[in-house]
Design a protein around this motif. Structure first.
Motif, PDB file in Angstrom:
ATOM      1  N   GLU A  16      -5.139  -5.474   2.381  1.00 35.56           N
ATOM      2  CA  GLU A  16      -6.090  -4.436   2.474  1.00 35.56           C
ATOM      3  C   GLU A  16      -6.588  -4.342   3.902  1.00 35.56           C
ATOM      4  OE1 GLU A  16      -8.974  -5.177  -0.513  1.00 35.56           O
ATOM      5  OE2 GLU A  16      -7.563  -4.219  -2.163  1.00 35.56           O
ATOM      6  N   GLN A  20      -6.022  -1.304   6.912  1.00 26.27           N
ATOM      7  CA  GLN A  20      -7.219  -0.536   7.709  1.00 26.27           C
ATOM      8  C   GLN A  20      -6.724  -0.096   8.966  1.00 26.27           C
ATOM      9  OE1 GLN A  20     -10.787  -2.581   7.827  1.00 26.27           O
ATOM     10  NE2 GLN A  20     -11.006  -2.852   5.795  1.00 26.27           N
ATOM     11  N   ASP A  23      -0.821   1.647   7.907  1.00 20.83           N
ATOM     12  CA  ASP A  23      -0.523   1.802   6.474  1.00 20.83           C
ATOM     13  C   ASP A  23       0.644   2.364   6.069  1.00 20.83           C
ATOM     14  OD1 ASP A  23      -1.093   1.909   3.486  1.00 20.83           O
ATOM     15  OD2 ASP A  23      -2.017   3.879   3.763  1.00 20.83           O
TER      16      ASP A  23
END
Length: 89
Positions: A16, A20, A23
């Motif tokens: 995750e 940021q 992607d």
């Protein structure tokens, strides 16, 4: 170099965090400096190129022109000239 799915080796929190910044794209994670190997370490390519370059120089000394050597060895004339210059040192 093969690809490894991030979810197979990284915790979801790390994935995750990376998402940021990027992607759904491929990224390259370089080796640590201590684990890097010099170019050609795992193969015989350095020795093969040395033998090839020695043969190019031998052919040149025997009278072959750089343009002929470029065709024979599938290299540019500039590459042949560089090899000859280096081998004559």
């Amino acid at each position: 170099m093969g690809y490894i799915r991030a979810e197979e080796i990284l915790p979801i929190e790390v994935i995750e965090l990376i998402q940021q910044y990027i992607d759904g794209e491929n990224i390259y994670i370089p080796r640590k400096s201590a684990h890097r190997q010099a170019w050609g370490t795992g193969t015989q390519i350095k020795q093969e190129l040395l033998r090839r370059n020695q043969q190019i120089y031998k052919d040149y000394l025997a009278g072959s022109k750089t343009s002929e050597l470029a065709c024979k060895y599938y290299l540019s004339k500039k590459s042949i000239q560089r090899i000859i210059r280096k081998m004559s040192e």
